[in-house]
Scaffold this motif. Structure first.
Motif, mmCIF file in Angstrom:
data_model
loop_
_atom_site.group_PDB
_atom_site.id
_atom_site.type_symbol
_atom_site.label_atom_id
_atom_site.label_comp_id
_atom_site.label_asym_id
_atom_site.label_seq_id
_atom_site.Cartn_x
_atom_site.Cartn_y
_atom_site.Cartn_z
ATOM 1 N N ARG A 20 0.843 -1.212 0.000
ATOM 2 C CA ARG A 20 0.000 0.000 0.000
ATOM 3 C C ARG A 20 0.868 1.247 0.000
ATOM 4 N NH1 ARG A 20 -5.333 0.730 2.250
ATOM 5 N NH2 ARG A 20 -4.535 2.670 3.040
ATOM 6 N N GLU A 71 3.998 -10.987 6.316
ATOM 7 C CA GLU A 71 3.489 -9.622 6.108
ATOM 8 C C GLU A 71 4.050 -8.665 7.158
ATOM 9 O OE1 GLU A 71 -0.855 -10.559 4.037
ATOM 10 O OE2 GLU A 71 -0.700 -10.568 6.222
ATOM 11 N N ALA A 72 4.038 -9.094 8.421
ATOM 12 C CA ALA A 72 4.543 -8.246 9.503
ATOM 13 C C ALA A 72 6.047 -8.005 9.363
ATOM 14 C CB ALA A 72 4.229 -8.891 10.858
ATOM 15 N N GLN A 125 6.627 -5.619 6.396
ATOM 16 C CA GLN A 125 6.187 -4.252 6.693
ATOM 17 C C GLN A 125 7.119 -3.569 7.675
ATOM 18 O OE1 GLN A 125 3.824 -2.617 4.927
ATOM 19 N NE2 GLN A 125 4.901 -0.959 5.933
ATOM 20 N N ASN A 135 9.238 -0.208 6.739
ATOM 21 C CA ASN A 135 9.095 0.987 7.570
ATOM 22 C C ASN A 135 10.451 1.411 8.123
ATOM 23 O OD1 ASN A 135 8.069 3.059 9.065
ATOM 24 N ND2 ASN A 135 6.514 1.847 10.090
ATOM 25 N N GLY A 141 0.719 -0.710 4.130
ATOM 26 C CA GLY A 141 0.491 -2.098 4.521
ATOM 27 C C GLY A 141 1.032 -3.065 3.485
ATOM 28 N N THR A 142 1.263 -4.287 3.914
ATOM 29 C CA THR A 142 1.730 -5.351 3.033
ATOM 30 C C THR A 142 0.691 -6.451 3.044
ATOM 31 O OG1 THR A 142 4.048 -4.869 3.557
ATOM 32 C CG2 THR A 142 3.569 -7.045 2.643
ATOM 33 N N LEU A 143 0.159 -6.772 1.878
ATOM 34 C CA LEU A 143 -0.788 -7.879 1.748
ATOM 35 C C LEU A 143 -0.179 -8.913 0.817
ATOM 36 C CD1 LEU A 143 -3.211 -5.174 1.695
ATOM 37 C CD2 LEU A 143 -4.089 -7.238 2.721
ATOM 38 N N ARG A 157 -7.191 -7.675 4.160
ATOM 39 C CA ARG A 157 -6.329 -8.441 5.077
ATOM 40 C C ARG A 157 -6.935 -9.821 5.344
ATOM 41 N NH1 ARG A 157 -1.530 -7.856 5.835
ATOM 42 N NH2 ARG A 157 -1.775 -5.656 6.147
ATOM 43 N N ASP A 195 -7.195 -1.495 5.687
ATOM 44 C CA ASP A 195 -6.150 -2.490 5.447
ATOM 45 C C ASP A 195 -6.438 -3.263 4.154
ATOM 46 O OD1 ASP A 195 -3.757 -3.610 6.012
ATOM 47 O OD2 ASP A 195 -4.437 -4.750 7.768
ATOM 48 N N THR A 235 -5.755 -3.054 -0.451
ATOM 49 C CA THR A 235 -5.036 -2.451 -1.564
ATOM 50 C C THR A 235 -5.653 -2.955 -2.860
ATOM 51 O OG1 THR A 235 -2.860 -1.894 -2.447
ATOM 52 C CG2 THR A 235 -3.181 -4.181 -1.742
#
Length: 180
Positions: free
Chosen positions: A9, A57-58, A61, A65, A73-75, A108, A162, A164
């Motif tokens: 995102r 994903e976490a 991201q 960052n 966000g990352t999906l 998400r 959350d 995209t």
């Protein structure tokens, strides 16, 4: 090895920290293999032995960052999810073009029940369906109508921030790149 596509995102190619080579660098720095970007709008395909998508994903991201200041966000979607989505031919007989956008909005998590979307008084949007396996809302946007649509704001308000959105062409290209 498992193949994944990460849809990021808030990527703006004009921002030097969001350029494809920097995004690839972050993914490679995390130990992912066969990292490749697609277009310049935050689409990255990669391979890893890891199978825990929420953890991936976490991890991605956090790295984006920390290393590049990208807060979006990352999906992630698996090869199988994208393959099944494309194989279902959700936009049968239609072609993505300047007049008609075929869109895929990834969320998400699949909602327990699909929310009701407000009526489109401009007749510029048609929701095709929600694909639960890919956690994706499939829609058609008619760009021939001079009325501007606020469809993306409606989707965000209805499904949350959350999410995209990509064109169906981009999703097909990501799958093709994963197959290469």
């Amino acid at each position: 090895m498992h193949s994944y596509a990460a849809f990021l995102r808030g990527i703006m190619p004009s921002n030097p920290n969001m350029r494809s080579e920097k995004l690839r660098g972050v993914f490679e720095g995390l130990g992912f293999e066969n990292v490749s970007t697609l277009l310049s709008s935050g689409n990255v395909v990669f391979q890893t032995k890891d199978t825990n998508v929420p953890a991936l994903e976490a991890k991605i991201q956090k790295a984006l960052n920390t290393e590049l200041g990208i807060p979006g966000g990352t999906l992630i979607r698996t090869h199988t999810q994208l393959q099944n989505l494309v194989a279902s031919d959700p936009f049968a007989g239609l072609t993505h073009c300047r007049e008609t956008y075929l869109t895929v909005t990834f969320v998400r998590e699949t909602p327990k029940t699909l929310p009701t979307f407000p009526a489109d008084d401009t007749n510029t949007v048609k929701i095709v369906r929600f694909d639960p396996e890919a956690a994706a809302l499939l829609s058609i946007i008619d760009n021939t109508n001079p009325s501007t649509t606020n469809f993306m704001q409606v989707v965000e308000k209805t499904l949350g921030k959350d999410i995209t959105t990509r064109t169906y062409l981009t999703v097909q290209k990501a799958l093709k790149k994963m197959d290469a």
